[in-house]
Design a protein around this motif. Structure first.
Motif, PDB file in Angstrom:
ATOM      1  N   ARG A 137      25.414  27.632  42.462  1.00  0.00           N
ATOM      2  CA  ARG A 137      26.842  27.451  42.250  1.00  0.00           C
ATOM      3  C   ARG A 137      27.433  28.794  41.834  1.00  0.00           C
ATOM      4  O   ARG A 137      27.147  29.303  40.756  1.00  0.00           O
ATOM      5  N   ILE A 138      28.263  29.358  42.684  1.00  0.00           N
ATOM      6  CA  ILE A 138      28.852  30.666  42.421  1.00  0.00           C
ATOM      7  C   ILE A 138      30.360  30.484  42.359  1.00  0.00           C
ATOM      8  O   ILE A 138      30.968  29.919  43.282  1.00  0.00           O
ATOM      9  N   ARG A 139      30.971  30.980  41.286  1.00  0.00           N
ATOM     10  CA  ARG A 139      32.406  30.772  41.142  1.00  0.00           C
ATOM     11  C   ARG A 139      33.098  31.999  40.540  1.00  0.00           C
ATOM     12  O   ARG A 139      33.149  32.169  39.329  1.00  0.00           O
ATOM     13  N   PRO A 140      33.620  32.877  41.391  1.00  0.00           N
ATOM     14  CA  PRO A 140      34.501  33.929  40.850  1.00  0.00           C
ATOM     15  C   PRO A 140      35.761  33.271  40.282  1.00  0.00           C
ATOM     16  O   PRO A 140      36.283  32.315  40.871  1.00  0.00           O
ATOM     17  N   VAL A 141      36.229  33.776  39.163  1.00  0.00           N
ATOM     18  CA  VAL A 141      37.384  33.179  38.477  1.00  0.00           C
ATOM     19  C   VAL A 141      38.495  34.222  38.401  1.00  0.00           C
ATOM     20  O   VAL A 141      38.349  35.255  37.740  1.00  0.00           O
ATOM     21  N   ILE A 142      39.582  33.954  39.093  1.00  0.00           N
ATOM     22  CA  ILE A 142      40.701  34.892  39.132  1.00  0.00           C
ATOM     23  C   ILE A 142      41.531  34.724  37.870  1.00  0.00           C
ATOM     24  O   ILE A 142      41.939  33.616  37.521  1.00  0.00           O
ATOM     25  N   THR A 143      41.757  35.835  37.181  1.00  0.00           N
ATOM     26  CA  THR A 143      42.516  35.776  35.935  1.00  0.00           C
ATOM     27  C   THR A 143      43.817  36.546  36.075  1.00  0.00           C
ATOM     28  O   THR A 143      43.974  37.388  36.955  1.00  0.00           O
ATOM     29  N   ALA A 144      44.742  36.259  35.170  1.00  0.00           N
ATOM     30  CA  ALA A 144      46.049  36.915  35.186  1.00  0.00           C
ATOM     31  C   ALA A 144      46.100  38.076  34.216  1.00  0.00           C
ATOM     32  O   ALA A 144      47.160  38.426  33.733  1.00  0.00           O
ATOM     33  N   HIS A 145      44.951  38.673  33.918  1.00  0.00           N
ATOM     34  CA  HIS A 145      44.953  39.799  32.992  1.00  0.00           C
ATOM     35  C   HIS A 145      45.845  40.906  33.539  1.00  0.00           C
ATOM     36  O   HIS A 145      45.789  41.223  34.730  1.00  0.00           O
ATOM     37  N   PRO A 146      46.676  41.501  32.709  1.00  0.00           N
ATOM     38  CA  PRO A 146      47.667  42.470  33.202  1.00  0.00           C
ATOM     39  C   PRO A 146      47.048  43.814  33.543  1.00  0.00           C
ATOM     40  O   PRO A 146      47.236  44.798  32.842  1.00  0.00           O
ATOM     41  N   THR A 147      46.309  43.873  34.649  1.00  0.00           N
ATOM     42  CA  THR A 147      45.722  45.134  35.068  1.00  0.00           C
ATOM     43  C   THR A 147      46.051  45.457  36.521  1.00  0.00           C
ATOM     44  O   THR A 147      45.513  46.403  37.067  1.00  0.00           O
TER      45      THR A 147
END
Length: 924
Positions: A137-147
């Motif tokens: 089970r592979i899950r990249p998690v997209i975040t809203a970090h301000p970069t």
């Protein structure tokens, strides 16, 4: 432009661009550079001269330019950095294709073909391979970090430029057609030049949700089924005759709209809107795909008589749909098209229900993704049974895979809050339910933990009216959103609840208690098991060291054990790369993360509940942003076992997923890295635990941490950092909805890791990726002398972790420029703080350079990375000029007595930050 190694062809003219085909990477860069030069020269000849390396650029000064011209200089350099990045991605893609054409797909590193062929060569049996696949089970998690300093409209233009470059490399075009492609490239570059680089306002969370979904529409909805197709093809090629059942091994998560940690703009209303948009994104994609299938599947029943089972399903569906007679009349004799018309009608009804927030479960509408998957399976099986299995596998199966991966949710949305806010919610709950007038027990007391455990064992009182504070009501409401998503959203709409700043088992048990109060337990009494995974996040060095003890205590609690077993027999733990680096320095952070994973894996094994890790990485090296394959390969043996979650933040998302070819490769590299680690890590000598190496790493880490702590603890560091970097000015960039500090305090401890890394990169100190390493090695060698040097040199060759650390330190040191850093230091008015801090940094840098070379036995820093050094040679001279201009802009901006006067500097200052970030390829 003086930093360009790529020479323009003599007498080159855009109309001649098609003379050579296919174009090399250098020729492609030449074309883009000349087009940019032509675009700029039309309006700003002086700026074009600076770009070309002529005129005023020869002495490196543009200080005499007007503010308007200076802003254009920054903008054109930033655009060129962006175009170079596109060229490099395109060139890398071409190289992989060339290798595949000449040597076959299994020769390309990081591909399924390469991995599966190696597994077959080593004698890995099909049953073992199948077992590993089933648990992966592979899950990249997209975040809203301000970069992410680039706007979506800019990313879209980058995408079109990339696609035009792909078209341009084709050899079939006439000179006229090539000239047309060049004209289109020029148009996109001109539009990029005329597009504002800076956001005029901070993005809302809704806009961040749209930003995240942009990549699914562009590349990921199509890319994930292609990934599964590559895996399927490799398995059949190297294990012919064996059957493998492919499950949705690769999915995406998101924090956008669910991450409340320090972001007051993420409310329950916002989260609900995010869930709706996530659902609609996937459903509308399926609508487009089914519409295309409906148009293509003009198969008559005379040409391919459908199986009787399919006829029965079609008849039932036509009867239930409402206007089945009209559908049958419109497509007479075409049963597959009729069935697809019914599917389209049901899906459009589901979309309308979701848009209206009215989940009307009728036979004329899909009530969940499982029903759509079932219909696609019916279609696939019917075509296969009728003798068109290849058609089914190429047209229907990829869509079925897509729905299995993205369902009616696109991503699994995580909820996140910090332990301080959660404790405040529990304190409000205590006051409302305890019947006592006194204050709640202290959160670190045994009485407090005993109260939580007692409440967890007490039967739930149902949905009761409680006199909670508004903040506590909001937190409780967040958990209630996940109470039963199947009633309104997909059953997998939520991922987990992440508890940041976890300090104790009581913190985690407190999250279980709030979840119980929100109705998230399986049984009515609320004492058996929680349905929402509760994931502690350990961030600082202290937290990482405490994590094994905390988890050992936690996994002894029956309700936690029952919950973990109900959720697959695993307890997930998130580990933070950013804050541990900020807390302890680069070397110490990496070692403590490795130790924590080893010890937590052992705790899981001893407790009978496996530990799965969620890696909180960022884009820069300082925040865990090492090359994907190398980073995974260096993880402790047995620590992954096919389960891998990792955050994808800011500019990393656009770098990896903005272009289809790059996105496909990045996903495959991640998937094969995880699969390879699961298959091979416990067989590899390079990951076999070594007491000698571990002892050495402990000593290196301790000395490195001490040196880093000496810098961080310097009484003048905060004043130095605020003055000698654009730390405060970065907050003026509208690159994220979240504030730079969690609680608004003014100290290093509450400053988020992102601006910490961002600002140290901007001022060219970049201490976050190397400081303390030299002292760590020097201290080790002072004690162990030549025997110690020999050991470190052996570790450099044999230890993946140590070699990865040294390699990333070297790359980071290439970004450091002490001459420019000293100019930033000149902004510090406190002479004692200035000289005290800078002298420490200067001495440590020289020591680190000497010590690293002694370990690597190379002649110069980063000698092993010629491609990386070449990349920087194209950038650093220009970045250096912009850095020096930024120093003067900071001085002028800060000297202005009024906000009105500061406005004259503000835009150019922010453009300089953007430009440097583009050149370095990362922000935070």
């Amino acid at each position: 432009m003086t930093d360009r190694e790529i020479a323009l062809p003599p007498g080159w003219n855009p109309s001649d661009a098609g003379a050579k085909a296919p174009l090399s990477g250098e020729e492609t860069a030449d074309i883009l550079f000349q087009l940019l030069l032509d675009v700029v020269r039309q309006q700003y000849p002086q700026v074009a001269d600076v770009l070309a390396g002529d005129s005023v650029a020869k002495d490196g000064k543009v200080s005499d330019f007007s503010p308007e011209l200076l802003s254009r200089v920054f903008q054109v350099h930033g655009i060129w950095f962006q175009l170079l990045a596109i060229v490099e991605q395109h060139a890398a893609m071409r190289l992989r294709r060339l290798i595949e054409r000449e040597r076959g797909p299994d020769a390309v590193q990081g591909t399924f073909a390469n991995l599966i062929s190696e597994a077959a060569r080593l004698g890995v049996g099909a049953p073992e391979l199948s077992d590993k696949l089933a648990s992966m089970r592979i899950r990249p998690v997209i975040t809203a970090h301000p970069t992410e300093a680039k706007r979506v409209t800019v990313l879209e233009k980058h995408r079109r430029i990339y696609r035009l470059l792909v078209d341009l490399e084709q050899t079939r075009w006439t000179e006229r057609e090539r000239a047309s492609l060049i004209d289109q490239l020029r148009d996109e570059i001109e539009l990029l030049w005329m597009t504002g680089e800076l956001r005029l306002e901070k993005p809302s969370v809704d806009q961040e949700v749209a930003w995240g979904l942009h990549f699914f529409h562009e590349t990921l909805f199509e890319g994930v089924p292609e990934l599964l197709k590559k895996l399927d093809r490799a398995l059949h090629q190297f294990y012919p005759g064996d059957t493998f059942a492919l499950t949705p091994v690769f999915q995406f998560g998101s924090w956008i709209g669910g991450d409340r940690d320090g972001n007051p703009f993420v409310t329950n209303t916002v989260t609900r809107r995010a869930l709706t948009e996530n659902a609609l994104a996937s459903m509308r994609h399926y609508e487009q795909r089914i519409l295309i299938l409906q148009q293509r599947m003009s198969i008559t029943e005379r040409a391919l008589p459908p199986p009787e089972a399919f006829r029965a399903v079609l008849a039932r569906t036509l009867a239930e749909i409402g206007d089945g007679e009209a559908i049958a009349h419109r497509n007479p004799g075409e049963p597959y098209r009729q069935f697809l018309s019914c599917m389209l009608r049901k899906l459009r009804a589901a979309i309308a229900n979701t848009e209206q927030g009215n989940w009307n479960k009728t036979a004329a509408s899909y009530s969940n993704a499982d029903e759509l998957i079932a219909d696609l399976s019916v279609l696939e099986e019917a075509l296969t049974a009728g003798g068109s299995g290849e058609l089914a596998s190429r047209l229907i199966r990829p869509l079925r895979w897509t729905v299995e991966v993205f369902r009616f949710r696109t991503v699994r949305l995580d909820l996140r809050e910090n332990s301080t806010r959660l404790t405040e919610t529990l304190q409000s709950l205590w006051k409302a339910t305890s019947g006592q007038e006194r204050d709640p027990p202290k959160p670190d007391s045994e009485e407090w933990k005993a109260w939580i455990i007692a409440e967890l064992a007490r039967p739930r009182q149902g949905d009761r009216e409680l006199n909670l504070s508004p903040e506590a009501q909001e937190t409780l409401g967040m958990f209630k959103l996940a109470q039963d998503p199947r009633e309104e959203f997909d059953r997998e709409a939520f991922g987990s609840f992440i508890l940041s700043m976890t300090r104790s088992a009581a913190d985690i048990l407190g999250a279980y208690l709030v979840a119980k109060e929100a109705g998230l337990f399986r049984d009515a009494a609320g004492v058996e098991a929680c349905t929402l995974p509760i994931v502690p996040l350990f961030e600082t060095i202290t937290d990482l060291r405490a994590a094994p003890g905390i988890m050992r205590e936690l996994l002894s609690v029956p309700v936690v054990r029952r919950s973990a077993r109900g959720l697959g027999g695993l307890q997930e733990v998130m580990i933070g790369y950013s804050d541990s680096n900020k807390d302890g320095g680069f070397l110490s952070s990496n070692w403590e993360l490795a130790k924590a994973q080893n010890r937590l894996t052992k705790v899981g094994s001893e407790s009978g509940i496996g530990i799965a890790f969620f890696h909180g990485r960022g884009g820069s090296v300082s925040r865990g942003g090492s090359p994907t394959a190398q980073a995974i390969a260096a993880q402790p043996a047995g620590s992954i076992r096919g389960r891998f979650r990792v955050t994808e933040q800011g500019e990393v998302v656009s770098f990896k997923y903005a272009n289809r070819g790059t996105a496909a490769y990045q996903m495959e590299v991640l998937a094969t890295g995880v699969f390879q680690h699961a298959l091979m890590s416990e067989r590899e000598h390079a990951l076999t635990p070594s007491a000698e190496f571990d002892e050495a790493m402990e000593a290196l880490s301790g000395a490195s941490h001490a040196a880093y702590a000496g810098l961080i603890g310097h009484p003048g560091l905060l004043a130095y950092f605020q003055a000698a970097s654009p730390l405060e000015e970065i907050s003026l960039l509208n690159i994220g909805s979240r504030p730079a500090r969690r609680f608004g305090a003014r100290s290093l401890s509450d400053l988020r890791a992102i601006p910490w890394v961002f600002a140290w990169a901007q001022n060219r100190h970049v201490i976050t990726g190397w400081y303390g390493v030299g002292s760590g090695i020097a201290s080790f060698l002072d004690v162990r002398k030549e025997r110690g040097a020999a050991l470190l040199q052996r570790m450099f060759k044999e230890s993946r972790l140590f070699r990865l650390v040294i390699g990333e330190v070297e790359k980071t040191m290439c970004l450091v420029d002490l001459d420019i850093a000293r100019e930033y230091a000149g902004l510090v008015t406190d002479e004692e703080a200035r000289e005290g801090v800078f002298s420490l940094i200067e001495a440590e840098f020289k020591l680190t350079r000497d010590m690293v070379l002694r370990v690597s036995q190379d002649g110069e820093i980063a000698e092993r990375f010629p491609r990386y050094r070449s990349l920087l040679q194209h950038r650093l001279p220009t970045i250096n000029k912009v850095s020096r201009e930024q120093v003067e802009l900071l001085r002028g901006f800060r000297a202005c007595p009024t906000e009105l006067e500061k406005e004259a500097y503000k835009s150019n200052l922010l453009l300089s930050i953007n430009c440097i970030a583009s050149g370095l390829g990362a922000t935070g």
